[in-house]
Motif scaffolding. Structure first.
Motif, mmCIF file in Angstrom:
data_model
loop_
_atom_site.group_PDB
_atom_site.id
_atom_site.type_symbol
_atom_site.label_atom_id
_atom_site.label_comp_id
_atom_site.label_asym_id
_atom_site.label_seq_id
_atom_site.Cartn_x
_atom_site.Cartn_y
_atom_site.Cartn_z
ATOM 1 N N GLU A 2 0.835 -1.199 0.000
ATOM 2 C CA GLU A 2 0.000 0.000 0.000
ATOM 3 C C GLU A 2 0.867 1.246 0.000
ATOM 4 N N LYS A 3 0.333 2.327 -0.579
ATOM 5 C CA LYS A 3 1.002 3.616 -0.515
ATOM 6 C C LYS A 3 0.867 4.149 0.902
ATOM 7 N N LEU A 4 1.943 4.742 1.395
ATOM 8 C CA LEU A 4 1.914 5.303 2.736
ATOM 9 C C LEU A 4 1.148 6.616 2.747
ATOM 10 N N ASP A 5 0.399 6.841 3.819
ATOM 11 C CA ASP A 5 -0.292 8.111 3.985
ATOM 12 C C ASP A 5 0.378 8.904 5.110
ATOM 13 N N LYS A 6 -0.179 10.082 5.424
ATOM 14 C CA LYS A 6 0.417 10.948 6.446
ATOM 15 C C LYS A 6 0.470 10.262 7.813
ATOM 16 N N THR A 7 -0.521 9.450 8.105
ATOM 17 C CA THR A 7 -0.544 8.742 9.391
ATOM 18 C C THR A 7 0.593 7.726 9.458
ATOM 19 N N ASP A 8 0.797 6.983 8.385
ATOM 20 C CA ASP A 8 1.906 6.026 8.335
ATOM 21 C C ASP A 8 3.243 6.742 8.540
ATOM 22 N N LEU A 9 3.423 7.868 7.850
ATOM 23 C CA LEU A 9 4.676 8.610 7.962
ATOM 24 C C LEU A 9 4.886 9.152 9.369
ATOM 25 N N LYS A 10 3.810 9.582 10.022
ATOM 26 C CA LYS A 10 3.919 10.070 11.400
ATOM 27 C C LYS A 10 4.302 8.913 12.335
ATOM 28 N N ILE A 11 3.715 7.746 12.116
ATOM 29 C CA ILE A 11 4.077 6.557 12.909
ATOM 30 C C ILE A 11 5.557 6.244 12.718
ATOM 31 N N LEU A 12 6.016 6.246 11.473
ATOM 32 C CA LEU A 12 7.423 5.973 11.199
ATOM 33 C C LEU A 12 8.327 7.009 11.863
ATOM 34 N N SER A 13 7.920 8.258 11.815
ATOM 35 C CA SER A 13 8.701 9.315 12.444
ATOM 36 C C SER A 13 8.814 9.094 13.950
ATOM 37 N N LEU A 15 8.479 6.238 15.604
ATOM 38 C CA LEU A 15 9.259 5.033 15.881
ATOM 39 C C LEU A 15 10.748 5.238 15.616
ATOM 40 N N GLN A 16 11.085 6.133 14.662
ATOM 41 C CA GLN A 16 12.503 6.435 14.435
ATOM 42 C C GLN A 16 13.113 7.126 15.651
ATOM 43 N N GLN A 17 12.310 7.886 16.356
ATOM 44 C CA GLN A 17 12.812 8.592 17.532
ATOM 45 C C GLN A 17 12.897 7.669 18.744
ATOM 46 N N ASN A 18 11.946 6.718 18.836
ATOM 47 C CA ASN A 18 11.927 5.797 19.973
ATOM 48 C C ASN A 18 11.172 4.538 19.569
ATOM 49 N N ALA A 19 11.918 3.503 19.201
ATOM 50 C CA ALA A 19 11.306 2.256 18.736
ATOM 51 C C ALA A 19 10.580 1.515 19.852
ATOM 52 N N ALA A 20 10.860 1.874 21.112
ATOM 53 C CA ALA A 20 10.215 1.217 22.248
ATOM 54 C C ALA A 20 8.924 1.926 22.668
ATOM 55 N N ARG A 39 -2.261 -2.297 13.944
ATOM 56 C CA ARG A 39 -2.356 -2.942 12.630
ATOM 57 C C ARG A 39 -1.481 -2.244 11.593
ATOM 58 N N ARG A 40 -1.468 -0.918 11.642
ATOM 59 C CA ARG A 40 -0.627 -0.170 10.712
ATOM 60 C C ARG A 40 0.847 -0.484 10.947
ATOM 61 N N ILE A 41 1.262 -0.522 12.206
ATOM 62 C CA ILE A 41 2.658 -0.833 12.527
ATOM 63 C C ILE A 41 2.999 -2.240 12.029
ATOM 64 N N GLN A 42 2.094 -3.179 12.234
ATOM 65 C CA GLN A 42 2.318 -4.548 11.744
ATOM 66 C C GLN A 42 2.454 -4.573 10.230
ATOM 67 N N ARG A 43 1.627 -3.795 9.531
ATOM 68 C CA ARG A 43 1.708 -3.723 8.071
ATOM 69 C C ARG A 43 3.027 -3.090 7.632
ATOM 70 N N LEU A 44 3.449 -2.031 8.310
ATOM 71 C CA LEU A 44 4.712 -1.371 7.979
ATOM 72 C C LEU A 44 5.895 -2.326 8.162
ATOM 73 N N GLU A 47 5.585 -5.117 5.314
ATOM 74 C CA GLU A 47 5.937 -4.614 3.991
ATOM 75 C C GLU A 47 7.385 -4.118 3.908
ATOM 76 N N GLY A 48 8.109 -4.188 5.016
ATOM 77 C CA GLY A 48 9.530 -3.860 4.993
ATOM 78 C C GLY A 48 9.882 -2.406 5.196
ATOM 79 N N TYR A 49 8.897 -1.543 5.471
ATOM 80 C CA TYR A 49 9.223 -0.151 5.775
ATOM 81 C C TYR A 49 9.981 -0.067 7.096
ATOM 82 N N ILE A 50 9.615 -0.900 8.032
ATOM 83 C CA ILE A 50 10.349 -1.034 9.292
ATOM 84 C C ILE A 50 11.152 -2.318 9.156
ATOM 85 N N ARG A 51 12.457 -2.176 9.017
ATOM 86 C CA ARG A 51 13.327 -3.349 8.822
ATOM 87 C C ARG A 51 13.630 -4.046 10.138
#
Length: 158
Positions: A2-13, A15-20, A39-44, A47-51
């Motif tokens: 799936e294409k990432l939306d603003k919510t996905d990008l905010k989640i990634l941001s 988690l990049q600051q604090n994965a815990a 569910r979004r985090i699991q999808r990310l 799909e390999g966005y979170i390695r």
């Protein structure tokens, strides 16, 4: 994928600051309830966005406060040489990353070690396994910026 939306990008941001960071803390920051956020985090992840999720450790406290960058030139550009070099580097834990480059240098290695003697040991291990045209070592005097967070603003239009 799936294409990432603003919510996905905010989640990634976040988690990049604090994965815990617990999902219960992420969800309200992205205007979701816990289950859809999870569910979004699991999808990310799927799909390999979170390695991977890792802990960033303090080099100095763990006695590897010396950072070295090693520029390597080679005469041999064969696949066999590259695989031997790659396999050798994979076996050396002091080498954190290796890049194949364009330009006047073929490879750049990033190492952390306790001292110059430890670097010399790694250097000798490398040259015992693989032949190089030139090896140039640069010792870091000061870390001025270090981050693992990648910029997310280049993902594309949302």
């Amino acid at each position: 994928m799936e294409k990432l939306d603003k919510t996905d990008l905010k989640i990634l941001s976040l988690l990049q600051q604090n994965a815990a960071l617990p999902v219960a803390e992420i969800a309200p920051q992205v205007n979701l309830s816990v289950t859809p956020c999870w569910r979004r985090i699991q999808r990310l992840e799927r799909e390999g966005y979170i390695r991977n999720r890792v802990a960033l450790l303090d080099h100095n406290k763990l006695n590897v406060g010396v950072t070295v960058f090693v520029a390597i030139k080679t005469r041999d550009h064969s696949i066999e040489w590259l695989e031997k070099f790659r396999n050798t580097v994979q076996q050396i834990p002091e080498i954190l990353s290796m890049y194949r480059l364009s330009g006047s240098v073929d490879y750049l290695l990033h190492l952390v070690l306790p001292d110059i003697a430890a670097y010399d040991k790694v250097y000798k291990q490398l040259i015992a396994e693989v032949s190089f045209q030139e090896v140039s070592s640069m010792f870091s005097m000061e870390e001025m910026k270090a981050t693992t967070a990648i910029p997310l603003n280049y993902y594309g239009p949302l």
